[in-house]
Structure formats: structure tokens, C-alpha cells
Design an enzyme around this catalytic site. Structure first.
Site, short mmCIF file in Angstrom:
data_model
loop_
_atom_site.label_atom_id
_atom_site.label_comp_id
_atom_site.label_asym_id
_atom_site.label_seq_id
_atom_site.Cartn_x
_atom_site.Cartn_y
_atom_site.Cartn_z
N LYS A 9 0.82 -1.22 0.00
CA LYS A 9 0.00 0.00 0.00
C LYS A 9 0.85 1.27 0.00
CE LYS A 9 -3.53 -2.67 -0.12
NZ LYS A 9 -3.03 -3.97 0.31
N TYR B 52 -3.18 -12.57 2.62
CA TYR B 52 -2.85 -12.27 1.23
C TYR B 52 -1.67 -13.09 0.69
CZ TYR B 52 -5.80 -8.13 1.96
OH TYR B 52 -6.84 -7.29 2.23
N TYR C 259 -12.59 -14.55 2.90
CA TYR C 259 -11.56 -13.54 3.16
C TYR C 259 -11.05 -13.64 4.59
CZ TYR C 259 -9.36 -9.07 4.03
OH TYR C 259 -8.46 -8.11 4.39
C1 LIG Z 1 -3.83 -5.19 0.10
C2 LIG Z 1 -2.90 -6.34 0.03
C3 LIG Z 1 -2.83 -7.14 -1.13
C4 LIG Z 1 -3.73 -6.97 -2.31
O1 LIG Z 1 -3.48 -5.82 -3.03
P1 LIG Z 1 -4.71 -5.11 -3.78
O2 LIG Z 1 -4.10 -3.95 -4.43
O3 LIG Z 1 -5.71 -4.77 -2.70
O4 LIG Z 1 -5.28 -6.09 -4.73
C5 LIG Z 1 -1.91 -8.16 -1.16
N1 LIG Z 1 -1.11 -8.41 -0.10
C6 LIG Z 1 -1.16 -7.67 1.03
C7 LIG Z 1 -0.26 -8.04 2.15
C8 LIG Z 1 -2.06 -6.62 1.12
O5 LIG Z 1 -2.10 -5.90 2.27
#
Ligand SMILES: *Cc1c(COP(=O)(O)O)cnc(C)c1O
Length: 333
Positions: A49, A289, A263
Site C-alpha cells: 500500500k 494475502y 476472506y
Molecule cells: C492489500 C494487500 C494485497 C492486495 O493488493 P490489492 O491492491 O488490494 O489487490 C496483497 N497483499 C497484502 C499483504 C495486502 O495488504
């Protein structure tokens, strides 16, 4: 593509390293796997991010914002990185956290990212599961405006075309690194959620005519919906970058077979992937993720779906700050 025309802060530690995963590649006996360490972007422990927030916060400052708003799940990495960048810039930060997971334990509710949000000084409000969180954000912004504040609302995951510019830039960074290492990248793989990372990568890789395909491993939505979300944002990001149309549906591929029950809910393959990367490479993945993204990559290699002469780059999008929220899955005995 001329990224310098967009306002941007320089906060992330860039370029992030691109490293071979030698022991994992040997263990799987398939393609050569490389890892792009976007878990090492620096801010607040790192993560994907931060690249988006460099563009989003530059826009917020240009617009004279005095308070940053965003939203996410209780263990959102995006919210943590947003709270930290607001702190660094001396801006107030108000976040809405969705109780997206049913019956969370104490670790999930209080540890990991949410603990860090408070440490960075964000004001936290909670919302029940299943609402329209971006609409909640808009109504909070309206209230603040009525009170004379200047809010800047960042959508969940920082995923709009301004945030996605961060990953168009990451595509350039990756291609430049690979060229200097004489590495021919055959495929990029990463976890995809709110779609901005994949959309930005696809837009950047298309705008440079790189021919490098991207595979997103989904963590929430079913495939059709995920691909539609990524395609829409990749097209608008490409348009913002180039003033042209460019991205086609065939450029956007997501595999959503590794979400499991939902999720943020654990799967055996995620736990295995986190253990493998820790024990073979000394690298921390996360349960929501990158652990599921890597689980997908490992399974596709085991199935023989990816040819063993490929060079694959897995983008480590961060998230290990959520591990303490999932303590019971990994506790030492
Ligand atoms: C937000 C996030 C993602 C996914 O990215 P997006 O841009 O939301 O698709 C992947 N890995 C981590 C650790 C994240 O925090």
C-alpha cells in the site's frame, strides 16, 4: 507513459530487492522463483500500500486535506500503512474497520495491524460486516466537511487509478531491475484483493509493451468478479497514464481457487506456504494475502501448470504484521 507528471511523495524505500528463492525453487523442482520484496517498502513495516499512498497522499496535500479517511477489515494492512503515512505528514487520520470475520478471537480483534493503527495515532470506528464501506466513508467525509474540516477519503486498499499509479511505477522498476540482472521474466504472480496492485502492474506492463503476463491469486471475490474489477481499474489507470485505450480482458487473469472458506479465513495450503517460506527462505508471509498467493503458486507448480523453464517473479505484497492476530495457527509448541 510519463509518470513524473503525477504528484508523488517519496517515502517508500525503493527499489525493493529482487531476489532468487533458491531453496524453495529446489524444493518444488519446477520453475525458477524470484521474489520482489515489496514487504520491505519501509513505512510501518512495509507492504504494497505504501507505493499507492505516495501518489494518494500527494494528491491529498495538493487538495489541502487536513484529515485522511480510509477503511478496511480489522486486520487491514492498508489501514496500518495509511495511519503511518498520515502520522509522518502530521495529518489526522480516521479509519473505519469492518468486522468482516465472524467470531474473531482476541488476537484477531486486538493484536497485529489494529494495535499498530492505534499506535500510529489513528482514530478508529467499527462497522458491522457486509455494509457498503466506501459509502460509510463518504458519509463520514460529509460530516467532517460540515464541521469545517478538509477530509480526503481513500477507498479500501487505496485502489483507484491514482493509487494504482504506484504499481504502474513498480512495473517499470521491476523491468529495469530484471534487465540489469539479465533476468527474462516469464510471469509475475501476486495476491490480488482490492485490485489496485494488479491493475497498476497490468497497466504499466502493457504501456511498456513488455509482454510479461500477470497472474493474480484471489483472496476474496470469485474469479469472474475479481477479473472484472481488475480490468475496469487497469483500463482507467492505463487511460490516465497514456490518454489512450489499451488493456484488454485477455490481459487480466486471476485464479481464485485458493480463497478457501472466505476472506481472512485460514486454509491448510496458506499455513503450509507460510511455514515453507519461513523455514526454507527466512521470509515471513501473511495469512490473508501473500500466504494464499504463495499457496496458489506452490500448488500450480506442483500440478505442473507452470513450465519448469520459466522465471517467475512473486511479488511479496507484505502483511506479516498480521501474523500475531493469527497466533493460534503458528504458535510454538
Ligand atoms: C492489500 C494487500 C494485497 C492486495 O493488493 P490489492 O491492491 O488490494 O489487490 C496483497 N497483499 C497484502 C499483504 C495486502 O495488504
Amino acid at each position: 507513459m510519463h509518470l513524473s507528471k503525477f504528484p508523488r511523495l517519496h517515502i517508500a524505500h525503493l527499489p525493493t530487492p529482487l531476489e532468487p528463492l533458491k531453496r524453495l525453487s529446489t524444493e518444488l523442482g519446477g520453475p525458477n522463483i524470484w521474489i520482489k520484496r515489496d514487504d520491505c517498502t519501509g513505512l510501518a513495516g512495509g507492504g504494497n500500500k505504501t507505493r499507492k499512498l505516495e501518489f494518494l497522499l500527494a494528491d491529498a496535500l495538493e487538495k489541502g486535506a487536513d484529515i485522511i479517511l480510509t477503511q478496511g477489515a480489522v486486520q487491514s494492512n492498508h489501514v496500518r500503512q495509511t495511519a503511518a503515512i498520515a502520522a509522518k505528514l502530521g495529518l489526522a487520520c480516521h479509519v473505519l474497520l469492518e468486522h468482516r470475520i465472524e467470531d474473531p478471537d482476541t488476537d484477531y480483534r486486538l493484536n497485529g495491524n489494529v494495535m499498530l493503527d492505534g499506535l500510529f495515532g489513528a482514530t478508529i470506528d467499527y462497522r458491522p460486516a457486509g455494509g457498503d464501506m466506501n459509502a460509510e466513508l463518504d458519509s463520514l467525509a460529509d460530516q467532517l466537511r460540515a464541521d469545517g474540516r478538509k477530509p480526503y477519503a481513500i477507498p479500501g486498499g487505496g485502489s483507484n487509478e491514482i493509487g494504482a499509479l504506484g504499481y504502474a511505477d513498480a512495473a517499470l522498476e521491476l523491468l529495469y531491475q530484471a534487465r540489469n540482472m539479465d533476468l527474462k521474466i516469464d510471469r509475475v504472480v501476486h495476491a490480488t484483493g482490492s485490485a489496485g496492485t494488479q491493475a497498476g502492474l497490468v497497466a504499466g506492463l502493457e504501456a511498456t509493451n513488455s509482454g510479461v503476463p500477470v497472474l493474480g491469486i484471489g483472496v476474496r471475490a470469485p474469479q469472474e468478479k475479481q477479473e472484472a474489477n481488475v480490468l475496469k481499474l487497469a483500463q482507467s489507470t492505463f487511460r490516465l497514464l497514456t490518454d489512450k485505450e489499451g488493456v484488454e480482458a485477455s490481459d487480466v487473469n486471476a485464479n481464485c481457487n485458493y480463497v478457501g472458506p472466505g476472506y481472512g479465513l485460514p486454509t491448510d495450503s496458506m499455513v503450509e506456504a507460510i511455514n515453507m517460506l519461513a523455514k526454507l527462505e527466512g521470509i515471513l508471509l501473511d495469512p490473508v494475502y501473500s500466504g494464499k498467493g504463495m499457496a496458489g503458486l506452490i500448488d500450480l507448480i506442483r500440478q505442473g501448470a507452470l513450465s519448469s523453464d520459466e522465471n517467475i517473479v512473486f511479488i511479496h505484497t507484505g502483511g506479516a504484521q498480521a501474523l500475531p492476530a493469527y497466533r493460534s495457527l503458528f504458535s510454538a509448541s
